[in-house]
Scaffold this active site. Structure first.
Site, PDB file in Angstrom:
ATOM      1  N   GLY A  87      11.686   0.866   1.973  1.00 61.27           N
ATOM      2  CA  GLY A  87      12.217  -0.024   0.580  1.00 61.27           C
ATOM      3  C   GLY A  87      10.883   0.547  -0.636  1.00 61.27           C
ATOM      4  O   GLY A  87      10.619   0.542  -1.026  1.00 61.27           O
ATOM      5  N   ASP A  88      10.045   0.472  -0.063  1.00 61.21           N
ATOM      6  CA  ASP A  88       9.215   0.750  -0.123  1.00 61.21           C
ATOM      7  C   ASP A  88       8.853   2.425  -1.017  1.00 61.21           C
ATOM      8  O   ASP A  88       8.351   2.083  -2.442  1.00 61.21           O
ATOM      9  CB  ASP A  88       7.435   0.422   0.813  1.00 61.21           C
ATOM     10  CG  ASP A  88       7.711  -0.313   1.469  1.00 61.21           C
ATOM     11  OD1 ASP A  88       8.004  -0.828   1.221  1.00 61.21           O
ATOM     12  OD2 ASP A  88       6.911  -0.306   2.676  1.00 61.21           O
ATOM     13  N   GLY A 133      24.241  -3.107   2.212  1.00 54.84           N
ATOM     14  CA  GLY A 133      24.211  -2.491   2.754  1.00 54.84           C
ATOM     15  C   GLY A 133      24.681  -1.605   3.072  1.00 54.84           C
ATOM     16  O   GLY A 133      24.812   0.030   1.487  1.00 54.84           O
ATOM     17  N   LEU A 153       0.943  -1.479   0.055  1.00 54.75           N
ATOM     18  CA  LEU A 153       0.105  -0.008  -0.093  1.00 54.75           C
ATOM     19  C   LEU A 153       1.145   1.160   0.232  1.00 54.75           C
ATOM     20  O   LEU A 153       0.703   1.835  -0.746  1.00 54.75           O
ATOM     21  CB  LEU A 153      -1.137   0.309   1.392  1.00 54.75           C
ATOM     22  CG  LEU A 153      -1.268   1.512   0.914  1.00 54.75           C
ATOM     23  CD1 LEU A 153      -2.730   1.521   0.240  1.00 54.75           C
ATOM     24  CD2 LEU A 153      -2.570   1.690   2.674  1.00 54.75           C
ATOM     25  N   ASN A 161      10.980  -8.051   0.035  1.00 50.73           N
ATOM     26  CA  ASN A 161      10.429  -8.270   1.462  1.00 50.73           C
ATOM     27  C   ASN A 161       9.546  -9.461   2.411  1.00 50.73           C
ATOM     28  O   ASN A 161       9.331 -10.356   1.604  1.00 50.73           O
ATOM     29  CB  ASN A 161       9.032  -6.873   1.756  1.00 50.73           C
ATOM     30  CG  ASN A 161       9.047  -5.752   1.537  1.00 50.73           C
ATOM     31  OD1 ASN A 161      10.455  -5.343   1.620  1.00 50.73           O
ATOM     32  ND2 ASN A 161       8.169  -4.780   1.541  1.00 50.73           N
ATOM     33  N   TYR A 162      10.813  -9.837   3.337  1.00 53.01           N
ATOM     34  CA  TYR A 162      10.940 -11.177   3.742  1.00 53.01           C
ATOM     35  C   TYR A 162      10.398 -10.659   4.962  1.00 53.01           C
ATOM     36  O   TYR A 162      11.385 -10.335   6.267  1.00 53.01           O
ATOM     37  CB  TYR A 162      12.175 -11.823   3.608  1.00 53.01           C
ATOM     38  CG  TYR A 162      11.903 -12.916   4.429  1.00 53.01           C
ATOM     39  CD1 TYR A 162      10.923 -14.287   4.406  1.00 53.01           C
ATOM     40  CD2 TYR A 162      12.935 -13.065   5.185  1.00 53.01           C
ATOM     41  CE1 TYR A 162      11.165 -15.373   5.217  1.00 53.01           C
ATOM     42  CE2 TYR A 162      13.150 -14.569   5.261  1.00 53.01           C
ATOM     43  CZ  TYR A 162      12.286 -15.785   5.716  1.00 53.01           C
ATOM     44  OH  TYR A 162      12.011 -16.780   6.462  1.00 53.01           O
TER      45      TYR A 162
END
Ligand code: ADP
Length: 306
Positions: A256-257, A224, A32, A165-166
């Site tokens: 990240g989103d 990273g 979202l 995404n984990y």
């Protein structure tokens, strides 16, 4: 008609506990966040999920629509509710997340009578975006239905993007997650991969798991370091694009989103991968300077794709 994007996943109710035990309400979900930032960047995007017929589902729909996110493909499941989580902050300021999500409506997006309609609609989008968290919602049968839908998207000339995404707790065991991620990466045209996620899931072989797709699809490998750099592999290109240092990091939620949103918006506007990565860094760098996943509209960086 212009390019249309579908973001698939789950948005949950978010309750934040205050020191006196009272709760304040919001909502949140990785895909979202990406949809919302895509909308802010001028992309025509729909959020594809399932909600209930309760007042909070209504509120979410209204809030997404107010942000310019299309809600025409949100399935409404009578008697069901959205998932819920509470953020608890301990005396030291450490946050912990506690979930009630097993019966969430979003988990049945690819199940039941309405699923065929959702799948047919999805096949008509130009770009379909899902994350590893999306995959964890559906179970094996649902994931197979999603995979078949993605093939239909590609057969019509559309593309499929997957973000790694984990969240271990979303999966019954690591082996299922590994299989689902391998399948999703093999099927994607664009992969956003975080080396951290890949290492958690695949150990030392994490990067190799994504780099095996080099040449077949576009890969954005987020590493990273501080500030972190991303490596973008697209066709013959293999470039590393460092992020600029951010003065004050307030909250890295949705870094990240939002990166993915700006990257995709730039690519859809025809910008080359390295430039798209720089756009991703600019938006993500702004987002982490604010509290919460969604920054005020007035704080959005000027990323003009005109
Ligand atoms: P997530 O863990 O949400 O996937 P990442 O750690 O991959 O997020 O970061 C996504 C993006 O956020 C990075 O590519 C970068 O643009 C920005 N970012 C994250 N941390 C920093 C930092 N310390 N300094 C500058 N930018 C950052």
């Amino acid at each position: 008609m212009g390019t249309r994007v579908a973001c698939i996943g789950e948005c949950m109710m978010e309750l934040s506990e205050r020191p006196d035990g009272s709760l304040s309400r919001g909502y949140g979900g990785d895909t979202l966040n990406t949809a919302l930032y895509l909308a802010r960047l001028g992309v025509a995007v729909d959020y594809v999920t399932a909600l209930g017929d309760d007042p909070w589902s209504e509120e979410m729909l209204a809030a997404w629509a107010a942000e310019g996110v299309g809600t025409g493909q949100v399935r409404r499941l009578p008697g069901r509710m959205p998932g819920l989580y509470i953020i608890r902050t301990d005396a030291k300021g450490e946050r912990s997340f506690h979930y009630w999500r097993d019966s969430a409506a979003a988990r049945d997006l690819f199940a039941g009578a309405g699923a065929a309609e959702t799948r047919a609609a999805l096949a008509g989008y130009d770009l379909v975006y899902a994350s590893g968290i999306s995959l964890s919602l559906y179970g094996e049968a649902g994931r197979a239905a999603l995979a078949e839908t993605c093939r239909a998207v590609q057969a019509r000339g559309g593309r499929v993007a997957f973000d790694t995404n984990y969240r271990p707790r979303g999966w019954p065991d690591k082996a299922q997650a590994q299989t689902a991620f391998r399948d999703a990466m093999a099927a994607a045209d664009l992969i956003f991969a975080s080396t951290e996620d890949l290492e958690w899931l695949f150990g030392a072989e994490g990067e190799a798991e994504v780099l095996r797709h080099h040449g077949r699809c576009e890969i954005v490998l987020k590493g990273g370091g501080s500030p972190p750099a991303v490596r973008v592999l697209a066709g013959e290109d293999d470039v590393t694009v460092p992020a600029s240092a951010v003065d004050r990091i307030v909250d890295t939620t949705a870094a990240g989103d939002s990166f993915a949103a700006a990257y995709m918006a730039a690519r859809l506007a025809g910008r080359p991968p390295a430039e798209a990565a720089a756009c991703g860094h600019r938006l993500a760098g702004t987002v982490i300077g604010h509290r919460g996943a969604v920054i005020p509209g007035s704080a959005m960086p000027d990323l003009s794709f005109a």
